[in-house]
Structure formats: structure tokens, C-alpha cells
Design a protein around this motif. Structure first.
Motif, PDB file in Angstrom:
ATOM      1  N   MET A 141       7.149  20.017  -1.341  1.00  0.00           N
ATOM      2  CA  MET A 141       7.629  20.562  -0.567  1.00  0.00           C
ATOM      3  C   MET A 141       8.377  21.856  -1.876  1.00  0.00           C
ATOM      4  SD  MET A 141       8.346  23.012   2.426  1.00  0.00           S
ATOM      5  CE  MET A 141       8.530  21.908   3.890  1.00  0.00           C
ATOM      6  N   PRO A 142       7.461  22.834  -1.863  1.00  0.00           N
ATOM      7  CA  PRO A 142       6.202  23.931  -1.589  1.00  0.00           C
ATOM      8  C   PRO A 142       5.436  23.256  -1.724  1.00  0.00           C
ATOM      9  CG  PRO A 142       7.536  25.540  -2.453  1.00  0.00           C
ATOM     10  CD  PRO A 142       8.461  24.206  -2.573  1.00  0.00           C
ATOM     11  N   ASP A 186       3.798  21.968   4.046  1.00  0.00           N
ATOM     12  CA  ASP A 186       4.404  22.530   2.637  1.00  0.00           C
ATOM     13  C   ASP A 186       3.322  23.300   1.963  1.00  0.00           C
ATOM     14  OD1 ASP A 186       5.732  20.321   2.592  1.00  0.00           O
ATOM     15  OD2 ASP A 186       4.520  18.801   1.918  1.00  0.00           O
ATOM     16  N   VAL A 189       4.714  26.474   3.675  1.00  0.00           N
ATOM     17  CA  VAL A 189       5.718  27.281   3.185  1.00  0.00           C
ATOM     18  C   VAL A 189       5.516  27.632   1.681  1.00  0.00           C
ATOM     19  CG1 VAL A 189       7.755  27.165   2.582  1.00  0.00           C
ATOM     20  CG2 VAL A 189       6.970  26.220   3.960  1.00  0.00           C
ATOM     21  N   GLY A 190       4.300  27.495   1.210  1.00  0.00           N
ATOM     22  CA  GLY A 190       3.915  27.512  -0.317  1.00  0.00           C
ATOM     23  C   GLY A 190       3.721  28.866   0.015  1.00  0.00           C
TER      24      GLY A 190
END
Length: 208
Positions: A141-142, A186, A189-190
Motif C-alpha cells: 500500500m499504495p 491498494d 488509494v494509489g
């Protein structure tokens, strides 16, 4: 003098202490919000992990999974530099997109280190014709590829006035989950960090 407290089994004080102990143990056993979100994320990612598409489909997925790896990013900048140098005679244009990529890369490394979420583990029971997961050794993450894909989309929008880069984002997100490189959250959010950081970088560079 005060009478001694009655702590014999069955006494009111004994029952109160037992109730308080059980309440505290229940509170300790309750999962935190992050643990609940982690479980939801893993459950949502599970159907993608279990997919076994045919050879052609997996080749397309693999292509998307590798699009924004560092070993291919250089070729995109060579193409952008060549286009602007030939069409607009602008030999310094490439500096701005490079600053975008470096900024997003630094944010990726810092956030991965701070969050420290382990990557998902591949399954022997699920067949994959290509191997992306073994090349990923840092945290999950991310998603750095999702961040760079979102960054690339912003670069294409602002510097080339083209919105087609946005179409790549869901395919890259899906492919990174498919090869056990990430969980769904992940990549989400990325993508959000990549869009925000790249837009902020464009605004900062426009001041100069």
C-alpha cells in the motif's frame, strides 16, 4: 473499622469484578476499524485472484500490469521528448513530466514505508502464465503502478489535451490485483494519491 470486602464466589463484588473483566476482554478482542477494512479489502480481492482467463486475455492483462513498471517508463519519456522536439521545437518540455514522475515516485516510497502493508501471497492452486509477483519485493500500500498510471493520465490531460489516459487506470488497477501484487484498496488509494499529487505538481510548475 470498615468490614472486609466480600469477594467470595457468588457475592455482588465478585460478580462485578467478573463482569468488568469480561467487558475488558471483549473490548480487546473486538477488531479495529483498520482490521475490518483490511478484511473487507481481502474479501473483495478474492474473486479476482481466482480468475483463470484464456491465454489471449491473460496476455492483455499482463501488458497492463507491466505498463508502468520503471523499466518501461523511460520509453514513454523518449517518445514525449521526440514528439515535442519535432513538432514544437521544444527541447526542454520533458523536464516537467520528469518532475511529475519523480515526485510521485518519492511519495510512493515514503507511503509504502510508513504503511508497511505486506503484499498478497500467490496461490499454487491458481494458474498464471506470466509471473509479475516475484519481481515485487517492497510493501503493498499504495500501488506504485496505479499512482504512475494516474500521474501519466494527468500529464496527458494537461500537456497534450487528451483524456484517453484516464481509460488506462481501471485496467492497470485490475491487472495489478490479478497478479497478486496488490489488494483492491491498494490500487484505489494509489490512484487517488497519483491524481492528487500530479495535479498539485502541475499547479506548482505552472507558477514558474
Amino acid at each position: 473499622p470498615l468490614p472486609p470486602k466480600d469477594k467470595r464466589p457468588g457475592s455482588p463484588l465478585s460478580n462485578q469484578s467478573t463482569d468488568s473483566d469480561s467487558d475488558s476482554s471483549l473490548k480487546q478482542s473486538e477488531p479495529s476499524l483498520l482490521s475490518k477494512l483490511d478484511l473487507i479489502d481481502k474479501n473483495l480481492s478474492e474473486p479476482i485472484y481466482n480468475l483463470e482467463p484464456n491465454c489471449l486475455c491473460e496476455f492483455l492483462i499482463y501488458t497492463c500490469a507491466r505498463l508502468f513498471n520503471p523499466d518501461l517508463m523511460l520509453s514513454y519519456f523518449i517518445l514525449m521528448f521526440a514528439y515535442h522536439a519535432i513538432v514544437y521545437k521544444d527541447y526542454f518540455f520533458i523536464i516537467k513530466p520528469l518532475l511529475h514522475v519523480i515526485t510521485v515516485l518519492v511519495i510512493t516510497l515514503i507511503t509504502k514505508h510508513l504503511i508497511g502493508r505486506p503484499r498478497p501471497q500467490p496461490r499454487d492452486s491458481v494458474k498464471r502464465r506470466f509471473n509479475c509477483r516475484s519481481k515485487e519485493t517492497n510493501c503493498s500500500m499504495p500501488s506504485g503502478d496505479s499512482m504512475q498510471c494516474a500521474n501519466f493520465a494527468v500529464i496527458i490531460i494537461y500537456y497534450f489535451n487528451n483524456f484517453y489516459g484516464l481509460m488506462l487506470i481501471p485496467f492497470v488497477m485490475f491487472s495489478r490485483v490479478f497478479y497478486f501484487c496488490h489488494y483492491i484498496f491498494d490500487t484505489v488509494v494509489g490512484t487517488l494519491i497519483g491524481l492528487g499529487a500530479s495535479c498539485a505538481m502541475y499547479y506548482i510548475l505552472s507558477l514558474f
